[in-house]
Every structure is written in C-alpha cells, then in structure tokens.
Design a protein around this motif. Structure first.
Motif, PDB file in Angstrom:
ATOM      1  N   GLU A  29       0.766  -1.313   0.009  1.00  0.00           N
ATOM      2  CA  GLU A  29       0.127   0.099   0.058  1.00  0.00           C
ATOM      3  C   GLU A  29       0.701   1.322   0.002  1.00  0.00           C
ATOM      4  O   GLU A  29       0.594   2.124  -0.769  1.00  0.00           O
ATOM      5  CB  GLU A  29      -1.053   0.100   1.203  1.00  0.00           C
ATOM      6  N   PRO A  30       1.770   1.548   1.113  1.00  0.00           N
ATOM      7  CA  PRO A  30       2.210   2.878   0.843  1.00  0.00           C
ATOM      8  C   PRO A  30       3.270   3.053  -0.143  1.00  0.00           C
ATOM      9  O   PRO A  30       4.155   2.132  -0.538  1.00  0.00           O
ATOM     10  CB  PRO A  30       3.132   3.074   2.630  1.00  0.00           C
ATOM     11  N   ASP A  31       3.269   4.037  -0.948  1.00  0.00           N
ATOM     12  CA  ASP A  31       4.188   4.406  -1.842  1.00  0.00           C
ATOM     13  C   ASP A  31       5.515   4.976  -1.190  1.00  0.00           C
ATOM     14  O   ASP A  31       6.505   4.505  -1.309  1.00  0.00           O
ATOM     15  CB  ASP A  31       3.735   5.511  -2.856  1.00  0.00           C
ATOM     16  N   GLN A  32       5.307   6.040  -0.327  1.00  0.00           N
ATOM     17  CA  GLN A  32       6.347   6.461   0.458  1.00  0.00           C
ATOM     18  C   GLN A  32       5.888   6.536   1.804  1.00  0.00           C
ATOM     19  O   GLN A  32       6.666   6.517   2.712  1.00  0.00           O
ATOM     20  CB  GLN A  32       6.841   8.100  -0.023  1.00  0.00           C
ATOM     21  N   TRP A  33       4.786   7.132   2.384  1.00  0.00           N
ATOM     22  CA  TRP A  33       4.480   7.042   3.553  1.00  0.00           C
ATOM     23  C   TRP A  33       2.806   6.925   3.764  1.00  0.00           C
ATOM     24  O   TRP A  33       2.187   7.169   2.562  1.00  0.00           O
ATOM     25  CB  TRP A  33       4.703   8.406   4.416  1.00  0.00           C
ATOM     26  N   GLU A  34       2.269   6.463   4.714  1.00  0.00           N
ATOM     27  CA  GLU A  34       0.842   6.562   4.675  1.00  0.00           C
ATOM     28  C   GLU A  34       0.696   6.869   6.076  1.00  0.00           C
ATOM     29  O   GLU A  34       1.002   6.712   7.209  1.00  0.00           O
ATOM     30  CB  GLU A  34       0.240   5.192   4.714  1.00  0.00           C
ATOM     31  N   SER A  35      -0.560   8.021   6.439  1.00  0.00           N
ATOM     32  CA  SER A  35      -0.817   8.438   7.641  1.00  0.00           C
ATOM     33  C   SER A  35      -2.314   8.123   8.060  1.00  0.00           C
ATOM     34  O   SER A  35      -3.068   8.560   6.971  1.00  0.00           O
ATOM     35  CB  SER A  35      -0.609   9.958   7.763  1.00  0.00           C
ATOM     36  N   ILE A  36      -2.532   7.450   9.363  1.00  0.00           N
ATOM     37  CA  ILE A  36      -4.103   7.248   9.389  1.00  0.00           C
ATOM     38  C   ILE A  36      -4.235   7.746  10.878  1.00  0.00           C
ATOM     39  O   ILE A  36      -3.384   7.649  11.689  1.00  0.00           O
ATOM     40  CB  ILE A  36      -4.133   5.535   9.235  1.00  0.00           C
ATOM     41  N   MET A  48       1.774   6.401  11.727  1.00  0.00           N
ATOM     42  CA  MET A  48       2.389   6.728  10.355  1.00  0.00           C
ATOM     43  C   MET A  48       3.076   5.533  10.021  1.00  0.00           C
ATOM     44  O   MET A  48       3.964   4.920  10.708  1.00  0.00           O
ATOM     45  CB  MET A  48       3.347   7.974  10.531  1.00  0.00           C
ATOM     46  N   PHE A  49       3.214   5.226   8.813  1.00  0.00           N
ATOM     47  CA  PHE A  49       3.813   4.254   8.021  1.00  0.00           C
ATOM     48  C   PHE A  49       4.687   5.141   6.767  1.00  0.00           C
ATOM     49  O   PHE A  49       4.484   5.759   6.271  1.00  0.00           O
ATOM     50  CB  PHE A  49       2.786   3.148   7.207  1.00  0.00           C
ATOM     51  N   SER A  50       6.238   4.437   7.062  1.00  0.00           N
ATOM     52  CA  SER A  50       7.028   5.337   6.324  1.00  0.00           C
ATOM     53  C   SER A  50       8.052   4.331   5.578  1.00  0.00           C
ATOM     54  O   SER A  50       8.315   3.227   6.267  1.00  0.00           O
ATOM     55  CB  SER A  50       7.647   6.252   7.057  1.00  0.00           C
TER      56      SER A  50
END
Length: 65
Positions: A29-36, A48-50
């Motif tokens: 899913e994450p390209d560079q990061w994902e914040s939920i 945060m996923f990074s």
C-alpha cells in the motif's frame, strides 16, 4: 482476550491476523508513507507508516513484528 462483541484486547489469533494484514499492507500500500488516525475511548490514535526511518529514531526503537 476479546469478547463476542469485538471489544477488549485482541486474542492471540486476532493479533497474528493483525500482524499478517499489517505486513501485507506495508508491502503493497504505502508509496512513500501513509498516515492514518482513529478514534478510541481514550482519545485519537495516530499511526504513520514510512519507507524511511524518521530522523532522530534508531532501528532499536522499533519493535519488529
């Protein structure tokens, strides 16, 4: 242990399923990061996923799963 309504702590099986789904999410899913963000009875939780470790954090500060 979780109750029949889905409230409370995760059962060991639920925890394993969550880890498997998080691994899959992190792989695809994450390209560079994902914040939920989600609301809880104790207030909001931010995640945060990074693909990069944030400055000021060392590898040992993260728990592998």
């Amino acid at each position: 242990m979780s109750d029949s309504a889905g409230d409370g702590r995760l059962s060991p099986e639920e925890f394993q399923q969550m880890n498997a789904l998080l691994r899959r999410f992190c792989t695809h899913e994450p390209d560079q990061w994902e914040s939920i963000q989600t609301e809880t009875p104790h207030g909001p939780v931010y995640v945060m996923f990074s693909r990069m470790r944030l400055p000021g954090f060392e590898d040992h500060t993260f728990h592998p799963f």
